[in-house]
Write a protein that holds these residues in place. Structure first.
Motif, PDB file in Angstrom:
ATOM      1  N   LEU A  11       0.821  -1.207   0.000  1.00  0.00           N
ATOM      2  CA  LEU A  11       0.000   0.000   0.000  1.00  0.00           C
ATOM      3  C   LEU A  11       0.859   1.264   0.000  1.00  0.00           C
ATOM      4  O   LEU A  11       0.507   2.261  -0.634  1.00  0.00           O
ATOM      5  N   SER A  12       1.983   1.226   0.668  1.00  0.00           N
ATOM      6  CA  SER A  12       2.876   2.393   0.676  1.00  0.00           C
ATOM      7  C   SER A  12       3.405   2.670  -0.728  1.00  0.00           C
ATOM      8  O   SER A  12       3.557   3.830  -1.128  1.00  0.00           O
ATOM      9  N   LYS A  72       0.623   4.442  -2.594  1.00  0.00           N
ATOM     10  CA  LYS A  72       0.515   5.847  -2.186  1.00  0.00           C
ATOM     11  C   LYS A  72       1.617   6.675  -2.833  1.00  0.00           C
ATOM     12  O   LYS A  72       1.377   7.798  -3.299  1.00  0.00           O
ATOM     13  N   TRP A  73       2.831   6.135  -2.858  1.00  0.00           N
ATOM     14  CA  TRP A  73       3.941   6.869  -3.474  1.00  0.00           C
ATOM     15  C   TRP A  73       3.696   7.068  -4.964  1.00  0.00           C
ATOM     16  O   TRP A  73       3.920   8.169  -5.498  1.00  0.00           O
ATOM     17  N   LEU A  96       0.855   7.241  -6.682  1.00  0.00           N
ATOM     18  CA  LEU A  96      -0.190   8.235  -6.941  1.00  0.00           C
ATOM     19  C   LEU A  96       0.312   9.643  -6.640  1.00  0.00           C
ATOM     20  O   LEU A  96       0.071  10.580  -7.403  1.00  0.00           O
ATOM     21  N   THR A  97       1.015   9.793  -5.525  1.00  0.00           N
ATOM     22  CA  THR A  97       1.541  11.102  -5.152  1.00  0.00           C
ATOM     23  C   THR A  97       2.560  11.588  -6.173  1.00  0.00           C
ATOM     24  O   THR A  97       2.562  12.759  -6.577  1.00  0.00           O
ATOM     25  N   ARG A 152      -5.721  14.049  -1.763  1.00  0.00           N
ATOM     26  CA  ARG A 152      -6.076  13.270  -0.580  1.00  0.00           C
ATOM     27  C   ARG A 152      -6.373  11.839  -1.006  1.00  0.00           C
ATOM     28  O   ARG A 152      -7.057  11.614  -2.010  1.00  0.00           O
ATOM     29  N   LEU A 153      -5.884  10.900  -0.227  1.00  0.00           N
ATOM     30  CA  LEU A 153      -6.156   9.482  -0.453  1.00  0.00           C
ATOM     31  C   LEU A 153      -7.115   9.031   0.636  1.00  0.00           C
ATOM     32  O   LEU A 153      -6.770   9.009   1.825  1.00  0.00           O
ATOM     33  N   MET A 178      -8.598   2.821  -2.097  1.00  0.00           N
ATOM     34  CA  MET A 178      -8.500   4.263  -1.819  1.00  0.00           C
ATOM     35  C   MET A 178      -9.054   5.053  -2.990  1.00  0.00           C
ATOM     36  O   MET A 178      -8.892   4.644  -4.157  1.00  0.00           O
ATOM     37  N   VAL A 213      -8.851   8.864  -4.864  1.00  0.00           N
ATOM     38  CA  VAL A 213      -8.031  10.064  -4.977  1.00  0.00           C
ATOM     39  C   VAL A 213      -8.972  11.252  -5.081  1.00  0.00           C
ATOM     40  O   VAL A 213      -9.835  11.273  -5.969  1.00  0.00           O
ATOM     41  N   SER A 266      -8.350   3.354  -6.469  1.00  0.00           N
ATOM     42  CA  SER A 266      -7.118   2.568  -6.472  1.00  0.00           C
ATOM     43  C   SER A 266      -7.200   1.522  -5.383  1.00  0.00           C
ATOM     44  O   SER A 266      -8.084   1.548  -4.517  1.00  0.00           O
TER      45      SER A 266
END
Length: 485
Positions: free
Chosen positions: A381-382, A385-386, A388-389, A401-402, A414, A416, A430
């Motif tokens: 999951l990390s 997140k990376w 998408l960011t 924001r997730l 999640m 976006v 996602s």
């Protein structure tokens, strides 16, 4: 040609405005067509014989959808009248009666205090006839130039019942040089053109012709350019390629088995309804691709996998073989990974999807989806997140924001989201594919997946308030839209 020399058509324009001030171009009424009037004004401006002030204005018109509402009533009005005739209605009765308009009707009656409860809908003494009558009158009044208040107009615009159009008008005034040109016109007996009769009579030898100006102004020729959405697609594609992703492609028409069953979406899920999905009739259906996977999907749907219980219903192969217009491009990911099971895989696509949506300020029926997935041993999951960011950061958006969410085929999931004009707007979903998705495909490692809306991204990128503006043919904007780097 001297700048104070004028043609007959230019004379007509000057003569019309000589005793008038602040004359709109469309009010100039002379004995010639509008194209020649427009051209004459441009030449007179170039010769500094008139002063031109350009004013940008907006007009509001009723759309075809709006005309239907005026004639047949609003969907919520139709639902209100239906409820008024019955003491109580089940949601099935409401859906059957309203057809494809049921979502619009329920959403807008809810704003008026009439909401579904316990699978039923009923009135509780509400009297809304005057509200609906006034709303139809306000919508109809637009055709007569009566613009409603801002709240009502915004509602009509967001629902696609009315549309705004920007246009530029020219306000014309004659100046002193123009008056002098008008007074001197006709003192020399010039011919405008060489005609057959002049040639035949021989008069052309002694005739005076109005000089032809080889340096006169011509309209600029604009070269071709990319549509803003095409530019954004290319920018997104470049970002993925720079991040090491491989582009994949799919088909507009898919089997529901690939589009939904492979993603562990149950066959009785609301997303499969005619109200949400475009089904395709075919007398000669294409053979189901990779039919060997159907038995595995059947077992997972009916009995689950490992400690996951499945949906506990009888799965239908006939249902899986129905043809639809794909509702998402995650189907591209599923098929690609089934055929490329070696790891790692970094894949993306930017292609169209089709949904039976009610078109409004943030929804389209035909839209582009940015699809991406990563298959590998060390992803979690990390990592998602990376990704998408990082993706949005490279587009210049630092604040996303997730938000925890739910999808049948990912866990965890999640959304976006960003703020547009004070409203939270979802850009896409996602998550990590569930085992019920990956195991039938014999994928032994985690799969990160995300599907992001391109048009909603374009709303942010080009600062639009309404998603439909992206496809408006505003030539001034299309010629001058700003490219961000």
């Amino acid at each position: 040609m001297e700048k104070n020399e004028i043609s007959p058509n230019e004379y007509k324009v000057l003569n019309f405005i000589k005793n008038r001030s602040d004359v709109p171009e469309e009010d100039i009424d002379v004995d010639t067509d509008r194209r020649i009037v427009s051209s004459s004004i441009s030449y007179l401006e170039f010769k500094n014989l008139i002063n031109v002030n350009k004013v940008t204005e907006e007009s509001v018109s009723i759309t075809e959808e709006g005309k239907k509402y005026i004639e047949n009533g609003f969907p919520e009005e139709k639902l209100y009248n239906f409820l008024a005739k019955h003491e109580k209605c089940s949601m099935k009765e409401v859906v059957d009666y309203m057809g494809s308009d049921y979502k619009i009707a329920i959403a807008n009656t809810a704003k008026l205090g009439i909401k579904p409860a316990n699978g039923e809908m009923a009135l509780h003494g509400e009297k809304l006839d005057d509200i609906f009558r006034n709303k139809r009158m306000e919508l109809s009044g637009i055709s007569n130039g009566k613009i409603p208040d801002k709240v009502t107009l915004d509602e009509f615009l967001h629902r696609g019942l009315a549309a705004k159009r920007k246009y530029t008008k020219r306000i014309i005034n004659i100046n002193e040089s123009g008056k002098e040109a008008l007074e001197s016109y006709g003192k020399d007996d010039y011919f405008e053109m060489l005609t057959p009769s002049l040639i035949a009579s021989g008069k052309w030898r002694d005739a005076k012709f109005r000089p032809y100006d080889l340096n006169s102004r011509v309209e600029p020729l604009n070269g071709a350019g990319l549509h803003p959405l095409t530019y954004l697609i290319e920018k997104v594609r470049k970002i993925f390629l720079e991040m090491g992703f491989t582009e994949m492609h799919g088909h507009f028409i898919e089997y529901t088995g690939w589009n939904m069953d492979m993603l562990f979406i149950p066959q009785d899920h609301p997303a499969r309804d005619l109200q949400d999905t475009y089904y395709v009739e075919s007398k000669n259906p294409v053979e189901f691709e990779n039919p060997e996977i159907l038995d595995k999907v059947k077992r997972v749907h009916e009995h689950g996998y490992g400690k996951y219980s499945g949906w506990n219903y009888k799965w239908s192969e006939d249902e899986a073989k129905k043809l639809i217009l794909r509702t998402h491009t995650t189907v591209n990911t599923i098929r690609y990974l089934y055929n490329h099971r070696d790891k790692p895989q970094y894949i993306f696509s930017i292609e169209k999807v089709f949904r039976h949506e009610s078109v409004d300020w943030k929804h389209l029926s035909e839209l582009y989806q940015i699809e991406g997935a990563v298959y590998g041993s060390d992803v979690n999951l990390s990592t998602l997140k990376w990704l998408l960011t990082e993706f949005y950061s490279r587009l210049g958006f630092k604040n996303i924001r997730l938000i925890p969410s739910y999808y049948p085929y990912t866990e965890p999931s999640m959304d976006v989201a960003v703020d547009i004009n004070g409203k939270e707007v979802e850009l896409g979903g996602s998550g990590i594919f569930r085992p019920e998705v990956t195991k039938p495909m014999e994928l032994k490692e985690p799969v990160l997946a995300f599907g992001l809306g391109l048009e909603r991204l374009a709303m942010l990128y080009y600062n639009f308030n309404d998603i439909r503006e992206i496809y408006n043919s505003d030539l001034d904007w299309l010629k001058n839209y700003k490219i961000k780097f």
